[in-house]
Motif scaffolding. Sequence first.
Motif, PDB file in Angstrom:
ATOM      1  N   SER A 154      50.259  52.829  45.150  1.00 61.73           N
ATOM      2  CA  SER A 154      51.402  53.475  45.801  1.00 61.73           C
ATOM      3  C   SER A 154      52.477  53.833  44.778  1.00 61.73           C
ATOM      4  CB  SER A 154      51.987  52.543  46.869  1.00 61.73           C
ATOM      5  OG  SER A 154      53.159  53.099  47.418  1.00 61.73           O
ATOM      6  N   ARG A 155      53.018  55.018  44.914  1.00 57.31           N
ATOM      7  CA  ARG A 155      54.127  55.415  44.043  1.00 57.31           C
ATOM      8  C   ARG A 155      55.414  54.698  44.425  1.00 57.31           C
ATOM      9  NH1 ARG A 155      53.781  61.829  44.482  1.00 57.31           N
ATOM     10  NH2 ARG A 155      52.630  61.356  46.377  1.00 57.31           N
ATOM     11  N   ASP A 156      55.439  54.189  45.655  1.00 64.56           N
ATOM     12  CA  ASP A 156      56.615  53.446  46.099  1.00 64.56           C
ATOM     13  C   ASP A 156      56.471  51.983  45.725  1.00 64.56           C
ATOM     14  OD1 ASP A 156      57.885  55.637  47.377  1.00 64.56           O
ATOM     15  OD2 ASP A 156      56.521  55.404  49.081  1.00 64.56           O
ATOM     16  N   PRO A 157      57.527  51.390  45.200  1.00 65.18           N
ATOM     17  CA  PRO A 157      57.498  49.953  44.914  1.00 65.18           C
ATOM     18  C   PRO A 157      57.423  49.166  46.224  1.00 65.18           C
ATOM     19  CG  PRO A 157      59.212  51.036  43.638  1.00 65.18           C
ATOM     20  CD  PRO A 157      58.738  52.027  44.650  1.00 65.18           C
ATOM     21  N   VAL A 158      56.393  48.326  46.349  1.00 73.69           N
ATOM     22  CA  VAL A 158      56.164  47.573  47.583  1.00 73.69           C
ATOM     23  C   VAL A 158      56.097  46.089  47.256  1.00 73.69           C
ATOM     24  CG1 VAL A 158      54.634  47.229  49.559  1.00 73.69           C
ATOM     25  CG2 VAL A 158      54.866  49.502  48.546  1.00 73.69           C
ATOM     26  N   ALA A 159      56.754  45.285  48.109  1.00 77.76           N
ATOM     27  CA  ALA A 159      56.703  43.830  47.947  1.00 77.76           C
ATOM     28  C   ALA A 159      56.591  43.184  49.315  1.00 77.76           C
ATOM     29  CB  ALA A 159      57.939  43.323  47.220  1.00 77.76           C
ATOM     30  N   TYR A 160      56.008  41.970  49.328  1.00 76.32           N
ATOM     31  CA  TYR A 160      55.935  41.174  50.543  1.00 76.32           C
ATOM     32  C   TYR A 160      56.779  39.916  50.337  1.00 76.32           C
ATOM     33  CZ  TYR A 160      52.265  44.211  52.285  1.00 76.32           C
ATOM     34  OH  TYR A 160      51.570  45.310  52.744  1.00 76.32           O
ATOM     35  N   ILE A 161      57.641  39.657  51.330  1.00 82.45           N
ATOM     36  CA  ILE A 161      58.614  38.581  51.220  1.00 82.45           C
ATOM     37  C   ILE A 161      58.379  37.578  52.332  1.00 82.45           C
ATOM     38  CG2 ILE A 161      61.070  38.016  51.111  1.00 82.45           C
ATOM     39  CD1 ILE A 161      60.078  39.887  48.870  1.00 82.45           C
ATOM     40  N   HIS A 162      58.317  36.293  51.977  1.00 83.73           N
ATOM     41  CA  HIS A 162      58.189  35.219  52.965  1.00 83.73           C
ATOM     42  C   HIS A 162      59.302  34.213  52.714  1.00 83.73           C
ATOM     43  CE1 HIS A 162      56.389  32.452  55.789  1.00 83.73           C
ATOM     44  NE2 HIS A 162      56.320  31.502  54.857  1.00 83.73           N
ATOM     45  N   GLU A 163      60.121  34.035  53.741  1.00 82.45           N
ATOM     46  CA  GLU A 163      61.284  33.138  53.646  1.00 82.45           C
ATOM     47  C   GLU A 163      62.142  33.468  52.433  1.00 82.45           C
ATOM     48  OE1 GLU A 163      59.275  29.266  55.866  1.00 82.45           O
ATOM     49  OE2 GLU A 163      59.770  29.152  53.724  1.00 82.45           O
ATOM     50  N   GLY A 164      62.306  34.774  52.215  1.00 81.68           N
ATOM     51  CA  GLY A 164      63.189  35.243  51.151  1.00 81.68           C
ATOM     52  C   GLY A 164      62.569  35.250  49.772  1.00 81.68           C
ATOM     53  N   HIS A 166      59.289  36.229  47.006  1.00 80.47           N
ATOM     54  CA  HIS A 166      58.209  37.179  46.760  1.00 80.47           C
ATOM     55  C   HIS A 166      56.856  36.468  46.821  1.00 80.47           C
ATOM     56  CE1 HIS A 166      61.595  39.397  44.917  1.00 80.47           C
ATOM     57  NE2 HIS A 166      60.880  40.490  45.178  1.00 80.47           N
ATOM     58  N   ILE A 167      55.938  37.035  47.599  1.00 78.37           N
ATOM     59  CA  ILE A 167      54.561  36.515  47.622  1.00 78.37           C
ATOM     60  C   ILE A 167      53.555  37.577  47.197  1.00 78.37           C
ATOM     61  CG2 ILE A 167      55.037  34.750  49.360  1.00 78.37           C
ATOM     62  CD1 ILE A 167      53.823  36.641  51.455  1.00 78.37           C
ATOM     63  N   ARG A 168      54.008  38.819  47.054  1.00 80.17           N
ATOM     64  CA  ARG A 168      53.120  39.907  46.620  1.00 80.17           C
ATOM     65  C   ARG A 168      53.981  41.078  46.198  1.00 80.17           C
ATOM     66  NH1 ARG A 168      50.023  43.276  44.767  1.00 80.17           N
ATOM     67  NH2 ARG A 168      48.032  43.965  45.652  1.00 80.17           N
ATOM     68  N   ALA A 169      53.594  41.749  45.122  1.00 82.96           N
ATOM     69  CA  ALA A 169      54.327  42.940  44.676  1.00 82.96           C
ATOM     70  C   ALA A 169      53.377  43.826  43.896  1.00 82.96           C
ATOM     71  CB  ALA A 169      55.525  42.559  43.812  1.00 82.96           C
ATOM     72  N   ASN A 170      53.508  45.144  44.061  1.00 82.40           N
ATOM     73  CA  ASN A 170      52.624  46.044  43.328  1.00 82.40           C
ATOM     74  C   ASN A 170      53.217  46.380  41.966  1.00 82.40           C
ATOM     75  OD1 ASN A 170      54.633  47.853  43.938  1.00 82.40           O
ATOM     76  ND2 ASN A 170      53.302  49.342  44.966  1.00 82.40           N
ATOM     77  N   GLU A 186      56.641  35.949  40.965  1.00 82.07           N
ATOM     78  CA  GLU A 186      56.109  35.122  42.043  1.00 82.07           C
ATOM     79  C   GLU A 186      57.070  33.979  42.367  1.00 82.07           C
ATOM     80  OE1 GLU A 186      52.399  33.299  41.182  1.00 82.07           O
ATOM     81  OE2 GLU A 186      51.942  32.871  43.293  1.00 82.07           O
ATOM     82  N   GLY A 187      57.425  33.860  43.641  1.00 80.59           N
ATOM     83  CA  GLY A 187      58.335  32.804  44.070  1.00 80.59           C
ATOM     84  C   GLY A 187      59.799  33.098  43.815  1.00 80.59           C
ATOM     85  N   LEU A 188      60.080  34.252  43.195  1.00 83.67           N
ATOM     86  CA  LEU A 188      61.472  34.614  42.914  1.00 83.67           C
ATOM     87  C   LEU A 188      62.147  35.081  44.194  1.00 83.67           C
ATOM     88  CD1 LEU A 188      63.586  35.118  40.599  1.00 83.67           C
ATOM     89  CD2 LEU A 188      62.777  37.485  40.597  1.00 83.67           C
ATOM     90  N   SER A 189      63.390  34.668  44.401  1.00 86.47           N
ATOM     91  CA  SER A 189      64.134  35.080  45.589  1.00 86.47           C
ATOM     92  C   SER A 189      64.468  36.561  45.500  1.00 86.47           C
ATOM     93  CB  SER A 189      65.423  34.261  45.720  1.00 86.47           C
ATOM     94  OG  SER A 189      66.230  34.788  46.762  1.00 86.47           O
ATOM     95  N   LEU A 190      64.302  37.239  46.626  1.00 86.43           N
ATOM     96  CA  LEU A 190      64.651  38.660  46.676  1.00 86.43           C
ATOM     97  C   LEU A 190      66.138  38.856  46.405  1.00 86.43           C
ATOM     98  CD1 LEU A 190      63.831  41.587  47.306  1.00 86.43           C
ATOM     99  CD2 LEU A 190      64.213  41.099  49.725  1.00 86.43           C
TER     100      LEU A 190
END
Length: 691
Positions: A154-164, A166-170, A186-190
């Motif tokens: 994806s050309r767009d930056p995408v991340a998945y956040i759980h309880e604030g 990061h658990i996944r990022a492209n 990984e594990g860094l607060s958004l």
Amino acid sequence: MSVRESVLRLLLVEDRVEDAERTASILRNGGTAVRPTRVESEEQFQDLIRKQPFDLVVAGVEAKIIPIERVVEIVESSGKDVPVIAVLSELSDQGVQAAFASGVPRVAPRNHPEILQFAITNAFAAVEARRSVRRLQAALRETERRCDALIDSSRDPVAYIHEGMHIRANQAYLEMFGFEEYEDIEGLSLLDLVATGHADNFKQLLKRISKGEQPPKNMQLTAQRSDGSTFEAEMEFTPASYESEPCLQIIFRQRTIDADVVRELDELRQRDQASGLFNRTYFMAEADRLVAEAAEGGQDRALLLIEIDNYDAILSDIGIGATDDLLQAITSRLRKVLGDEHVLSRFGEMTFAALLRDSNHALTEETANNVCTAFRGQILDVGSRSVSATVSVGAVQIGERIASTPQVLDKAAQGLGNAAALGGNRVELFDPGARDRAEEQRILARVKEIEAALEENRFVLHYQPVISLHGDEGECYEVFIRMKLPNGELVPPMSFLPEAEEHGLMGKIDRWVIGRSLAIISERKKQGKDTSVIVNITTSSLHDAKLPELIGNQIKKLEIDGSRLILEVPEAKVFTNLKLAQDFQRAIARHNVQFSLEQFGSGVNSFQLLSHVDAQYLRIDRSFMVDLAKNQEHQKKVKEIAEKAQALGKKSVAVFVEDATSMTVLYTSAVSLVSGNFLAPAGSEMNYEFG
């Protein structure tokens, strides 16, 4: 899919035809749709198990044509998931122990139909379930791969956040914030990626979301990179799940990037920057795709692991500063030998991997050896130095039995390790479907034998009498072909006819048998005997437009009655080649040659076929002869076919008559002709007393 909804493709290894037919009948009577095939030699068994899809093998423990141990060995070496069930005539401790000792996990008694049917249908259900699981696993891997590929590309930056957190990022997300690897985030607060001026508002938003409040569709703020620099961004929020955990998908929107730049970025994401080859992530995705295809029955796919031998010694010689030059030299050599048609990847520091499509065992072995040859005795230019290096290759032919990427890689790594342990500079290929390559050589040798037998007239015929139940005059024989080897040994038909058919030689064999049969009819006529001969021909003859004319010329030359020659074709083959069969039958009818339908009654509506093809003889399918004296359904079917044939002016033929009680049943039916070992087996002489 349940067993009853699918056709069971059954391969039977039994000495007696009656035992094989009885097993098929038990299954049919129990409501299982079955497509049985009985083998008559080890060569045929190997050929069938290799080329055709079967669901189960049922083998008699006492069978002499193929020992049960050899059956298990051939099935295992095929690389296919085909369970073997051992069948015992008597369920004794000794017999069961012998079956289990051969490696068969399932044993059933031949004389207990309910138990035999239960064992077979349960084994079939199990293999269907395993195939379903493999298909689902392959589909899941493909879905996960596609999802990851979509996120990563994806050309767009995408991340998945759980309880604030990061658990996944492209990759685009990492690049946007200045991180090199996902482990850095990984594990860094958004919240750490939001500039100070917007931190409080964003913190309150995260709290509301954690309490179950729906996030806004988007939010504008100032984001902060890892180096402290900031940029204006727009965030999109979407509820999602990752690895079954509820989370929040966040997409950062930036200015539109030029399409050419995007393509360049995508290409860079797939490549290893040091070598220019595909990177490991891209390679694994492609490997998953090929393995998924193999799980669906795809063939001719392979994986190579390639590693430089004695790398530590080479490194100490050239120095660590020349590592990149060495990598480029190796990469250039590999690209030259493998070309662009294969996926070539840098898999480790000095380990490379390649995926091969349309590559059977022979091609995979050839490619792997070419890789070794490209380095063996050759010089690599490494900067200002010249070094000599060899490689080891672990190769795997990807098949249904190892249809998972970890298994394939483990086998390749094992082969690579074995090759290196033996001194390197060699190939070790694992191919579960082709452990015995001598089989291919055997087939080629057999084809040459067939061609030589045709040239040297080294075929012979055996004759089995076909006897009239109504006192018709004259005599009738069915002919069976044998091939004579130079040493005088006679080879049975199933040991060479499959290879002949595969290599397009059946047309020539049919011509030889027909020509010899016409000569026999002429010879018998000179002896004062009116002999009819039944010849079973293949579909190759139906395609032979010149054959009817050749038959007619020979009949005229020999001055014989064409009706004495009866050419026979299986009902199913006529049905699937109806136009050819019609033309062929009409053409031979001009010379008074008779036409016969073999395996008659096996179709859904066999008599309907007679409205399209004028067959004078109907050879009743052998399945109806199994337990004829006891099976009232079979008796009813035989009687029905015989009576209908008689009403239409056709002659019905009952074959494989093996006992006196069956003969008693046939005498009371309208069957015209009978044959079988009970009356007389096939032999090399026409010496039956028709009386």
